[in-house]
Design a protein around this motif. Structure first.
Motif, PDB file in Angstrom:
ATOM      1  N   LEU A  42       1.046  -1.272   0.017  1.00 26.20           N
ATOM      2  CA  LEU A  42      -0.209   0.054   0.038  1.00 26.20           C
ATOM      3  C   LEU A  42       0.955   1.288   0.091  1.00 26.20           C
ATOM      4  O   LEU A  42       0.641   2.087  -0.651  1.00 26.20           O
ATOM      5  CB  LEU A  42      -0.797  -0.093   1.339  1.00 26.20           C
ATOM      6  N   ARG A  48      -1.859   5.081  -6.057  1.00 30.21           N
ATOM      7  CA  ARG A  48      -3.046   5.232  -5.486  1.00 30.21           C
ATOM      8  C   ARG A  48      -3.092   5.945  -4.106  1.00 30.21           C
ATOM      9  O   ARG A  48      -4.183   5.928  -3.586  1.00 30.21           O
ATOM     10  CB  ARG A  48      -3.281   3.549  -5.050  1.00 30.21           C
ATOM     11  N   TRP A  49      -2.053   6.546  -3.732  1.00 32.18           N
ATOM     12  CA  TRP A  49      -2.103   7.229  -2.447  1.00 32.18           C
ATOM     13  C   TRP A  49      -3.290   8.316  -2.510  1.00 32.18           C
ATOM     14  O   TRP A  49      -4.099   8.379  -1.477  1.00 32.18           O
ATOM     15  CB  TRP A  49      -0.867   8.333  -2.395  1.00 32.18           C
ATOM     16  N   GLN A  51      -6.232   7.859  -3.267  1.00 31.09           N
ATOM     17  CA  GLN A  51      -7.277   6.979  -2.704  1.00 31.09           C
ATOM     18  C   GLN A  51      -7.380   6.679  -1.187  1.00 31.09           C
ATOM     19  O   GLN A  51      -8.633   6.449  -0.677  1.00 31.09           O
ATOM     20  CB  GLN A  51      -7.346   5.616  -3.496  1.00 31.09           C
ATOM     21  N   TRP A  52      -6.192   7.104  -0.668  1.00 27.55           N
ATOM     22  CA  TRP A  52      -6.362   6.679   0.813  1.00 27.55           C
ATOM     23  C   TRP A  52      -5.498   7.655   1.847  1.00 27.55           C
ATOM     24  O   TRP A  52      -5.843   7.560   2.953  1.00 27.55           O
ATOM     25  CB  TRP A  52      -5.985   5.244   1.066  1.00 27.55           C
ATOM     26  N   VAL A  53      -4.611   8.296   1.161  1.00 30.72           N
ATOM     27  CA  VAL A  53      -3.831   9.428   2.065  1.00 30.72           C
ATOM     28  C   VAL A  53      -4.415  10.510   2.191  1.00 30.72           C
ATOM     29  O   VAL A  53      -4.902  11.224   1.052  1.00 30.72           O
ATOM     30  CB  VAL A  53      -2.303   9.319   1.378  1.00 30.72           C
ATOM     31  N   TRP A 145      -2.445   9.088   8.366  1.00 28.19           N
ATOM     32  CA  TRP A 145      -1.760   7.951   7.722  1.00 28.19           C
ATOM     33  C   TRP A 145      -1.814   6.712   8.258  1.00 28.19           C
ATOM     34  O   TRP A 145      -2.131   5.569   7.722  1.00 28.19           O
ATOM     35  CB  TRP A 145      -0.117   8.477   7.458  1.00 28.19           C
ATOM     36  N   GLN A 148      -5.308   4.947   8.371  1.00 33.50           N
ATOM     37  CA  GLN A 148      -5.764   4.591   6.785  1.00 33.50           C
ATOM     38  C   GLN A 148      -5.023   3.299   6.548  1.00 33.50           C
ATOM     39  O   GLN A 148      -5.461   2.379   5.973  1.00 33.50           O
ATOM     40  CB  GLN A 148      -5.511   5.736   6.033  1.00 33.50           C
ATOM     41  N   ARG A 151      -6.397   0.533   8.554  1.00 36.90           N
ATOM     42  CA  ARG A 151      -7.713  -0.089   8.044  1.00 36.90           C
ATOM     43  C   ARG A 151      -7.782  -0.723   6.660  1.00 36.90           C
ATOM     44  O   ARG A 151      -8.158  -1.780   6.602  1.00 36.90           O
ATOM     45  CB  ARG A 151      -8.683   1.406   7.698  1.00 36.90           C
ATOM     46  N   LEU A 152      -6.780  -0.098   5.741  1.00 37.85           N
ATOM     47  CA  LEU A 152      -6.872  -0.689   4.521  1.00 37.85           C
ATOM     48  C   LEU A 152      -6.038  -2.127   4.424  1.00 37.85           C
ATOM     49  O   LEU A 152      -6.151  -3.143   3.699  1.00 37.85           O
ATOM     50  CB  LEU A 152      -6.262   0.003   3.378  1.00 37.85           C
ATOM     51  N   GLY A 162      -4.045  -3.639  -1.201  1.00 33.94           N
ATOM     52  CA  GLY A 162      -5.083  -3.111  -2.443  1.00 33.94           C
ATOM     53  C   GLY A 162      -5.710  -4.026  -3.174  1.00 33.94           C
ATOM     54  O   GLY A 162      -6.279  -3.837  -4.275  1.00 33.94           O
TER      55      GLY A 162
END
Length: 162
Positions: A42, A48-49, A51-53, A145, A148, A151-152, A162
Motif C-alpha cells: 500500500l 494509489r495514494w 485513494q487513501w492518504v 496516515w 488509513q 484500515r486498508l 489493495g
C-alpha cells in the motif's frame, strides 16, 4: 527545536534530514493486523495514494524512475521514493514551496501482524510557520496516515495490499 527523544533508532535518515535538524519532527506507531508485505504494498503504490492518504488529491509519474508529482492540500510536491527494502523499510522525500520532507516507514513482523512506525522530518519556512501556528499538525497527519494504512491493510483480501 522539536522533541526528538522518541526517534526510532532503526530509521535511516538521509543527510540533512535527521530529527535534530528538523523544524518539525513526529513519529507514530501501531500494530497492523496484516503481514508487513500488505502494508508495504500500500505504501509503495504512490499512484494509489489519492485513494487513501489524507490530503493527497493527485499523483503523476515524474520524469525519472521512482519520482512523482503529488498534490497535497493543493500544494505541488516533487516526491522521490528513496529507500525501498520490501517488506520492511520505505522512505520518500518531497520538496514543495517552502518545505522539504522526509517520511520513513519501518515495518516489523510481530505476533498477529506488523508493528508499523512512521516518522517525519520537515524543514523549511513553511514548516516553521506551521509548527508555530499549530505544533501538533504533523502528528495529526501521521495519525491519519497510520489509521488509513491500518484500515486498508486489515481489510485487504488474503493479506494483499489493495
Amino acid at each position: 527545536m522539536p522533541d526528538t527523544s522518541d526517534s526510532h533508532p532503526d530509521i535511516h535518515w538521509p543527510s540533512g534530514f535527521s530529527p535534530e535538524q528538523a523544524h518539525s519532527f513526529c513519529q507514530a506507531q501501531a500494530v497492523v493486523h496484516a503481514p508487513p508485505a500488505t502494508a508495504f504494498a500500500l505504501l509503495a503504490d504512490v499512484p494509489r495514494w489519492p485513494q487513501w492518504v489524507p490530503g493527497i488529491t493527485e499523483t503523476r509519474a515524474g520524469p525519472l524512475a521512482r519520482t512523482y508529482e503529488v498534490l497535497f492540500h493543493g500544494q505541488r510536491f516533487e516526491v522521490f521514493m528513496g529507500e525501498q527494502v520490501a517488506p520492511r523499510r520505505l522512505g520518500w522525500s518531497g520538496v514543495g514551496a517552502g518545505v522539504q520532507v522526509y517520511q520513513a516507514w519501518l515495518l516489523t513482523a510481530v505476533a498477529g501482524g506488523t508493528h508499523a512506525v512512521i516518522a517525519n522530518v520537515v524543514r523549511g519556512p513553511a514548516a516553521q510557520s506551521l509548527a508555530a501556528k499549530s505544533p501538533v499538525w504533523a502528528q495529526r497527519l501521521n495519525t491519519l496516515w497510520m489509521a488509513q494504512l491500518k484500515r486498508l491493510s486489515e481489510s485487504a483480501p488474503d493479506g494483499v495490499g489493495g
